[in-house]
Scaffold this active site. Structure first.
Site, PDB file in Angstrom:
ATOM      1  N   ALA A 165      37.458 100.879  44.667  1.00 26.31           N
ATOM      2  CA  ALA A 165      38.946 100.496  44.830  1.00 26.31           C
ATOM      3  C   ALA A 165      39.664  99.721  43.669  1.00 26.31           C
ATOM      4  O   ALA A 165      40.608  99.782  43.382  1.00 26.31           O
ATOM      5  CB  ALA A 165      39.189  99.879  46.067  1.00 26.31           C
ATOM      6  N   ASP A 166      38.463  99.119  42.931  1.00 27.55           N
ATOM      7  CA  ASP A 166      39.033  98.159  42.060  1.00 27.55           C
ATOM      8  C   ASP A 166      38.272  98.111  40.718  1.00 27.55           C
ATOM      9  O   ASP A 166      37.853  97.060  40.594  1.00 27.55           O
ATOM     10  CB  ASP A 166      39.625  96.814  42.502  1.00 27.55           C
ATOM     11  CG  ASP A 166      40.444  95.944  41.426  1.00 27.55           C
ATOM     12  OD1 ASP A 166      41.245  96.472  40.603  1.00 27.55           O
ATOM     13  OD2 ASP A 166      40.397  94.494  41.740  1.00 27.55           O
ATOM     14  N   LEU A 167      38.003  99.165  40.027  1.00 29.77           N
ATOM     15  CA  LEU A 167      37.141  99.210  38.748  1.00 29.77           C
ATOM     16  C   LEU A 167      37.910  98.690  37.670  1.00 29.77           C
ATOM     17  O   LEU A 167      38.733  99.278  37.270  1.00 29.77           O
ATOM     18  CB  LEU A 167      36.857 100.656  38.605  1.00 29.77           C
ATOM     19  CG  LEU A 167      35.674 100.711  37.582  1.00 29.77           C
ATOM     20  CD1 LEU A 167      34.358 100.098  37.920  1.00 29.77           C
ATOM     21  CD2 LEU A 167      35.298 102.226  37.335  1.00 29.77           C
ATOM     22  N   ASN A 171      35.219  93.383  37.138  1.00 27.09           N
ATOM     23  CA  ASN A 171      34.074  93.869  38.145  1.00 27.09           C
ATOM     24  C   ASN A 171      33.008  94.690  37.677  1.00 27.09           C
ATOM     25  O   ASN A 171      32.267  95.328  38.277  1.00 27.09           O
ATOM     26  CB  ASN A 171      34.678  94.452  39.379  1.00 27.09           C
ATOM     27  CG  ASN A 171      35.607  93.649  40.229  1.00 27.09           C
ATOM     28  OD1 ASN A 171      35.272  92.556  40.305  1.00 27.09           O
ATOM     29  ND2 ASN A 171      36.729  94.244  40.741  1.00 27.09           N
ATOM     30  N   ARG A 204      41.969 103.365  35.767  1.00 27.24           N
ATOM     31  CA  ARG A 204      42.075 102.095  36.240  1.00 27.24           C
ATOM     32  C   ARG A 204      41.225 101.065  35.260  1.00 27.24           C
ATOM     33  O   ARG A 204      41.791 100.108  34.981  1.00 27.24           O
ATOM     34  CB  ARG A 204      41.717 101.780  37.730  1.00 27.24           C
ATOM     35  CG  ARG A 204      42.117 100.334  38.297  1.00 27.24           C
ATOM     36  CD  ARG A 204      41.649 100.293  39.745  1.00 27.24           C
ATOM     37  NE  ARG A 204      42.147  99.045  40.370  1.00 27.24           N
ATOM     38  CZ  ARG A 204      43.303  98.851  40.915  1.00 27.24           C
ATOM     39  NH1 ARG A 204      44.139 100.157  40.776  1.00 27.24           N
ATOM     40  NH2 ARG A 204      43.746  97.842  41.453  1.00 27.24           N
TER      41      ARG A 204
END
Length: 247
Positions: A165-167, A171, A204
């Site tokens: 969801a938040d690459l 991270n 992203r």
């Protein structure tokens, strides 16, 4: 092998790795006041290091972002224990670890219910001597070889059917051995392979690289880093597809 066990509590439950903990973890494992040290890396509000019977871990308290945070900073709608964010992330990490991916070991998840709402925490194993991709780029240590290893790691993730969801550049971790780790799987889920969501993940990541100034640091950044990452990613994804087809 992770031995996931659920320990009911008066106000919720704890999901933990019995192989690592033995008995259910104590409340201190989830208390920031008992944290070994503050560690403002990744996740909303940062995370903290905690000492547990399973070794040093990373504690994250789930917090809301955006407009929702104005109404409730850390409460979520109760839809059942297995649908809580902490339990879902723990289960997803279990699946990815079993598939051989380099992701943090899930140690314990705690859910505290308050009527129709709940609060949650997650403890994962610390990845020792690791730096984020953002830190590595800032230090001028990002090269084509690292880019290729990151592309391969993302290909393995997508080949396993996992949407992150938040690459972003915070991270992605690189440890002292050069192994690439992917972290923070809150809201991540397993999906049928599809070009659309896979490209959204990559886009992203690319936006996050622009945000930390990777292009400003080097005008040739895309050619030197991003393009090798994409080439390794597509090669890895094609190889995974071929392997699946041979089974």
């Amino acid at each position: 092998m992770i031995d996931a066990q659920v320990q009911p509590m008066p106000d919720g439950a704890v999901l933990y790795d019995a192989a690592a903990f033995g008995a259910a973890p104590q409340a201190a494992c989830f208390e920031p006041a008992a944290a070994a040290a503050a560690w403002p890396r990744g996740g909303r509000g940062g995370v903290a290091l905690v000492d547990t019977p399973a070794g040093r871990g990373v504690l994250r308290h789930y917090r809301r972002g955006g407009l929702a945070a104005r109404f409730s900073a850390d409460r979520y709608l109760w839809l059942g224990l297995e649908r809580t964010r902490a339990f879902r992330e723990f289960r997803l990490l279990m699946h990815l670890r079993a598939a051989g991916l380099a992701v943090p070991a899930p140690l314990a998840a705690r859910v505290q219910r308050e009527g129709l709402r709940y609060r949650a925490d997650l403890v994962t194993g610390l990845i020792a001597d690791a730096r984020t991709l953002a830190e590595t780029i800032h230090d001028g240590r990002a090269d084509g070889d690292l880019a290729a290893r990151i592309g391969q790691a993302i290909a393995r993730l997508h080949g396993a059917g996992c949407w992150h969801a938040d690459l972003n550049a915070h991270n992605v971790l690189i440890d002292a051995t050069g192994t690439v780790w992917l972290i923070d799987f809150d809201r991540g889920r397993l999906r049928a392979p599809a070009l659309g969501w896979q490209q959204q993940n990559l886009a992203r990541l690319h936006r996050s690289l622009e945000k930390i100034g990777a292009r400003r640091q080097s005008a040739a950044f895309d050619a030197r880093f991003w393009h090798p990452l994409l080439a390794a990613y597509h090669a890895g994804l094609a190889g995974a597809a071929t392997t699946r087809g041979l089974r």
